[in-house]
Design an enzyme around this catalytic site. Structure first.
Site, PDB file in Angstrom:
ATOM      1  CB  VAL A 109     -18.012  19.061  16.208  1.00 39.54           C
ATOM      2  CG1 VAL A 109     -17.413  18.555  17.502  1.00 39.54           C
ATOM      3  CG2 VAL A 109     -17.077  18.745  15.054  1.00 39.54           C
ATOM      4  CB  THR A 112     -15.948  20.852   9.979  1.00 39.68           C
ATOM      5  OG1 THR A 112     -16.402  19.535  10.297  1.00 39.68           O
ATOM      6  CG2 THR A 112     -15.176  21.407  11.152  1.00 39.68           C
ATOM      7  CB  SER A 114     -16.030  16.527   7.321  1.00 37.46           C
ATOM      8  OG  SER A 114     -15.531  16.991   8.561  1.00 37.46           O
ATOM      9  CB  CYS A 115     -20.169  18.175  10.905  1.00 36.54           C
ATOM     10  SG  CYS A 115     -21.374  19.305  10.198  1.00 36.54           S
ATOM     11  N   GLY A 116     -21.573  16.303   8.405  1.00 34.59           N
ATOM     12  CA  GLY A 116     -22.791  15.589   8.055  1.00 34.59           C
ATOM     13  C   GLY A 116     -24.048  16.415   8.206  1.00 34.59           C
TER      14      GLY A 116
END
Length: 291
Positions: A109, A112, A114-116
């Site tokens: 997704v 966030t 942390s999504c890359g």
């Protein structure tokens, strides 16, 4: 369900005098959010308002936007080997017909940290998936179009103190962030506390979703701490036109605000503040110049 606070023994040193005493700490526990039975995310949070937190998180992910798109939220019994309910796992069920995002082990997704994704990709993702443009409405509210939001700098200047005065758990622990939803006149509409400022915002937005109040186009979001890209994104996805923070924004938060039309105010301390984007919503009495 976990408690909001817990007690721990501490050694207290004051001017060389040593004593022991119990201290009140804010509780921090993991919350796993499942979507239609499949794991989606884990966040460290202060227990309480867990259903609102999950709903708000899904608003920021672009999954939910209306109360009727949410069928149910429940705690998952049997989440542990002994079958007990830890109240640390919630399962969100979408209403029939609501698209379920692709959930992979990498959690691809877009929203966030942390999504890359980063930079332009993140900006484009939020801009293209936000349900409600932040351009000022043209109506008076009678036809469902919110009137333009205008706020006085003097009103903004009192919001941090009003936010702080409403933080009941912070008074006992000193360890919580807060997010408050205000009217342009400075009236406090709702406030949530959490160890994570992003969770506090999700709890606010989730409660608004459950009450059928989205988009929050006539409101101001005030947060303790800094204004990260993630917080700016959550404001945009909820249709909130003004975000104010007591500390600094990140560069990507400023870029997102400029891209979407969000009014972003940082370093809001007393009568001093920096306006990074969306100055048209502030009732500024003198011309703005300089480089």
């Amino acid at each position: 369900m976990g408690r909001v606070t817990e007690r721990r023994r501490v050694i207290r040193i004051r001017d060389g005098a040593i004593s022991t005493r119990p201290d009140t700490l804010v509780a921090e526990e993991p919350l796993e959010i499942r979507l239609n039975g499949k794991p989606l995310a884990i966040t460290m949070r202060t227990p309480g308002d867990d259903f609102a937190l999950a709903a708000g998180f899904l608003v920021s992910e672009g999954v939910l936007g209306r109360a009727d798109e949410l069928a149910n939220i429940v705690y998952c019994a049997g989440a542990t080997e002994d079958g007990s309910n830890t109240y640390n796992v919630v399962d969100v069920t979408l209403a029939p017909g609501v698209p379920v995002p692709d959930i992979t082990l990498e959690r691809n997704v877009y929203t966030t940290s942390s999504c890359g994704l980063c930079g332009k990709a993140s900006l484009d993702a939020v801009r293209t998936t936000a349900r409600w443009p932040l351009a000022d409405g043209l109506g008076d509210g009678a036809d469902g179009v919110s009137p333009p939001v205008r706020i006085e700098p003097e009103t903004l200047s009192v919001l941090p103190d009003r936010l702080r005065a409403a933080q009941r758990v912070f008074d006992r622990t000193g360890g919580l962030h807060a997010a408050g939803l205000f009217t342009p006149d400075g009236e406090l509409l709702d406030l949530r506390e959490d160890v994570g400022r992003h969770n506090a915002v999700d709890k606010l937005v989730g409660r608004a979703l459950q009450q059928g109040l989205l988009p929050l186009s006539g409101s101001v979001l005030m947060v303790s701490g800094r204004a990260s890209f993630e917080l700016a994104q959550k404001a945009v996805m909820a249709g909130i036109p003004v975000l104010a923070a007591v500390s600094a924004p990140s560069s990507l938060a400023v870029d997102l605000a400029a891209e979407t039309g969000l009014t972003l105010v940082g370093f809001l301390r007393g009568t001093s503040m920096n306006v990074y984007a969306g100055e048209q919503r502030l009732a500024l009495r003198t011309a703005v110049g300089g480089t």
